[in-house]
Design an enzyme around this catalytic site. Structure first.
Site, PDB file in Angstrom:
ATOM      1  N   CYS A 188      32.539 -63.030  69.424  1.00 24.27           N
ATOM      2  CA  CYS A 188      33.594 -63.609  68.597  1.00 24.27           C
ATOM      3  C   CYS A 188      34.545 -64.407  69.472  1.00 24.27           C
ATOM      4  O   CYS A 188      34.612 -64.209  70.679  1.00 24.27           O
ATOM      5  CB  CYS A 188      34.382 -62.517  67.891  1.00 24.27           C
ATOM      6  SG  CYS A 188      33.381 -61.536  66.768  1.00 24.27           S
ATOM      7  N   GLY A 231      30.638 -67.749  67.997  1.00 25.45           N
ATOM      8  CA  GLY A 231      30.288 -67.146  66.711  1.00 25.45           C
ATOM      9  C   GLY A 231      30.177 -68.203  65.633  1.00 25.45           C
ATOM     10  O   GLY A 231      31.091 -69.011  65.474  1.00 25.45           O
ATOM     11  N   ASN A 251      37.946 -59.358  69.037  1.00 24.29           N
ATOM     12  CA  ASN A 251      36.718 -59.692  69.777  1.00 24.29           C
ATOM     13  C   ASN A 251      36.328 -58.460  70.589  1.00 24.29           C
ATOM     14  O   ASN A 251      37.092 -58.022  71.432  1.00 24.29           O
ATOM     15  CB  ASN A 251      36.994 -60.889  70.700  1.00 24.29           C
ATOM     16  CG  ASN A 251      35.798 -61.237  71.583  1.00 24.29           C
ATOM     17  OD1 ASN A 251      35.961 -61.877  72.609  1.00 24.29           O
ATOM     18  ND2 ASN A 251      34.604 -60.836  71.209  1.00 24.29           N
ATOM     19  N   GLY A 252      35.164 -57.913  70.308  1.00 22.72           N
ATOM     20  CA  GLY A 252      34.718 -56.718  71.033  1.00 22.72           C
ATOM     21  C   GLY A 252      34.087 -55.744  70.075  1.00 22.72           C
ATOM     22  O   GLY A 252      33.715 -56.093  68.958  1.00 22.72           O
ATOM     23  N   TYR A 288      26.126 -66.424  80.533  1.00 24.45           N
ATOM     24  CA  TYR A 288      25.695 -67.133  79.323  1.00 24.45           C
ATOM     25  C   TYR A 288      26.775 -67.401  78.275  1.00 24.45           C
ATOM     26  O   TYR A 288      26.871 -68.515  77.746  1.00 24.45           O
ATOM     27  CB  TYR A 288      24.536 -66.339  78.686  1.00 24.45           C
ATOM     28  CG  TYR A 288      24.166 -66.821  77.315  1.00 24.45           C
ATOM     29  CD1 TYR A 288      23.593 -68.076  77.140  1.00 24.45           C
ATOM     30  CD2 TYR A 288      24.409 -66.037  76.189  1.00 24.45           C
ATOM     31  CE1 TYR A 288      23.266 -68.531  75.870  1.00 24.45           C
ATOM     32  CE2 TYR A 288      24.071 -66.496  74.919  1.00 24.45           C
ATOM     33  CZ  TYR A 288      23.508 -67.733  74.763  1.00 24.45           C
ATOM     34  OH  TYR A 288      23.190 -68.188  73.518  1.00 24.45           O
TER      35      TYR A 288
END
Ligand code: SF4
Length: 460
Positions: free
Chosen positions: A8, A34, A108-109, A249
């Site tokens: 995210c 995302g 986010n997580g 990445y």
């Protein structure tokens, strides 16, 4: 080649007349994190306004929708569902009315003790509207007896385990928080008298914000009309665990994360790979886009010229219609095509960031061989991915990861490569240290390579 589903992205801005517009732009810059849904909640200090949808940022928000998002502060979120399904109810920011007023939260997580916390909350009467772990945080905040929002957030986050970079929007403030191990990035910047927050600095570049610093692991920052204040109630003795895959990445190469340039680090991964796995060939070929920076590094170190033997179609979204004619490797061909003039009768070294299931890699090598390459040597700029992520990256189940039960030689045979070399863990750690301002070498999570998780995992 994107093989993991991304996680995210967060963006927030306080005290700017174009808050919603800039949040919209910030989310564009974070779209790679995302693509399933996005949302923005804004505040004019009296009310909060919300717009959310499924799909890409450019598909969800029209000018009319942005115009409805009034006020000088906003937070936004792009999501790939890592916990919870991908319907609109799970799209963030989540917007709630509590006894302390209206609040929105963007996460986010992934919480690694969410099930345990949820069960406990439900036994005490809580009713959940979504299956997202973020709602657990909201219920914990609501349950707290503390007087201020900040103290309630501290109360809630002290009970949470795992990965969270968070933005909270109330009518007159934004609160940003990062978990004590710092799994996911979160940065703070300014635009004149405004503060901005984002998952990655590439979002600041687009809105012409200046980067001030990272939100530290375990830190909570409050931004209101008095300015900015910080506390670290979540910090503990645990070692930091920045996600090393952000460098391999996930993050954009034009971003700085965890104190270093993603591009320079990624290039260094390629240089190190060339030292560890040299081989004679005519060209170094990147798998676009994820392998490009490492391929440049490999080419520089090995002095073997870089060529674009594969081209990526950037405009392909989701495809629902498949041709009735059976086209071999259709899915990969939609995204990639080979350049035969480069590959024909050549020995090539193909660089990519990782091999997940191995099926895509096999198809790419087949495509390169069909284009006439005589030898294909695969070099991967990370160690074998052996285990799943529980910290906000949607990796496949462990049993679907090819390196989970196959040796490097067995993988080589499966993907039809003439040779295969992975970067060593030591080489990876040294490479991420090389361009960092801090001593971070041992502060990274590397659990998907080692299966040594920095926290307890309840769902294993
Ligand atoms: Fe990152 Fe892998 Fe750790 Fe997940 S398990 S946080 S992908 S390094």
């Amino acid at each position: 080649m994107a093989k993991f589903k991304e996680e995210c992205g967060l963006f927030g801005i306080f005290n700017h007349p174009e808050a919603a517009n800039l949040t919209y732009l910030g989310l564009h810059a974070l779209q790679h994190r995302g693509q399933e849904g996005a949302g923005i909640v804004s505040s004019d200090e009296i009310k909060l306004y919300t717009e959310k949808g499924i799909g890409l940022v450019s598909d969800i928000f029209s000018k009319e929708k942005i115009d409805k998002l009034q006020g000088n502060s906003a937070i936004g979120h792009v999501r790939y569902s890592t916990a919870g399904s991908s319907d609109l109810a799970n799209t963030q920011p989540i917007y709630v009315t509590s006894s302390m007023g209206k609040m929105a939260i963007a996460h986010n997580g992934n919480l690694t003790n969410a099930n345990k916390l949820k069960k406990h909350l439900e036994q005490n009467g809580a009713i959940f509207q979504t299956d997202s772990d973020t709602e657990v945080i909201i219920h914990l905040i609501a349950k707290s007896k503390k007087k201020s929002f900040l103290d309630r957030i501290i109360f809630a986050l002290k009970k949470c385990e795992g990965a969270y970079s968070l933005l909270f929007l109330m009518k007159d403030m934004i609160i940003a928080a990062r978990d004590p191990r710092g799994f996911r990035p979160l940065v703070l910047g300014t635009i004149k008298n405004s503060y901005v927050l984002a998952s990655e600095t590439c979002a600041f570049d687009l809105v012409e914000a200046e980067t001030l610093r990272e939100i530290k692991a375990g830190e909570i920052v409050t931004i209101n009309e008095k300015g900015i204040s910080s506390c670290s109630p979540l910090e503990n003795q645990n070692k930091k665990a920045f996600c090393i895959f952000e460098h391999i990445y996930f993050s954009r190469p034009d971003s700085y994360v965890f104190g270093s340039s993603v591009y320079m680090t990624r290039k260094q991964l390629g240089r190190q790979l060339a030292k560890e796995h040299p081989i004679k060939a005519d060209y170094v070929i990147p798998v676009p886009d994820s392998g490009v920076a490492s391929a440049i590094g490999y080419s520089e170190e090995s002095r073997i010229p870089l060529e674009l033997g594969l081209l990526r179609n950037h405009y392909v979204g989701r495809t629902f219609i498949e041709p009735q004619q059976n086209i071999r490797n259709f899915g990969v061909k939609l995204k990639l095509n080979s350049i035969k003039e480069v590959l024909n009768k050549k020995k090539v070294i193909v660089i990519d960031d990782s091999i997940v299931r191995g099926t895509t890699c096999r198809k790419i090598i087949k495509m390169i061989k069909d284009a006439g390459a005589t030898e294909v040597h695969v070099r991967i700029s990370s160690p074998p991915t052996k285990d799943s992520c529980y910290y906000g990256i949607d990796t496949p189940d462990k049993s679907d990861l090819i390196a989970n039960d196959l040796s490097v030689e067995q993988i080589r045979r499966y993907i039809l490569a003439d040779s295969l070399g992975y970067l060593s863990l030591r080489g990876l750690r040294n490479s991420v240290q090389k361009f960092s301002k801090y001593n971070v070498k041992n502060n990274y999570c590397v659990a998907c390579f080692t299966s040594k998780y920095p926290t307890e995992i309840e769902s294993r």
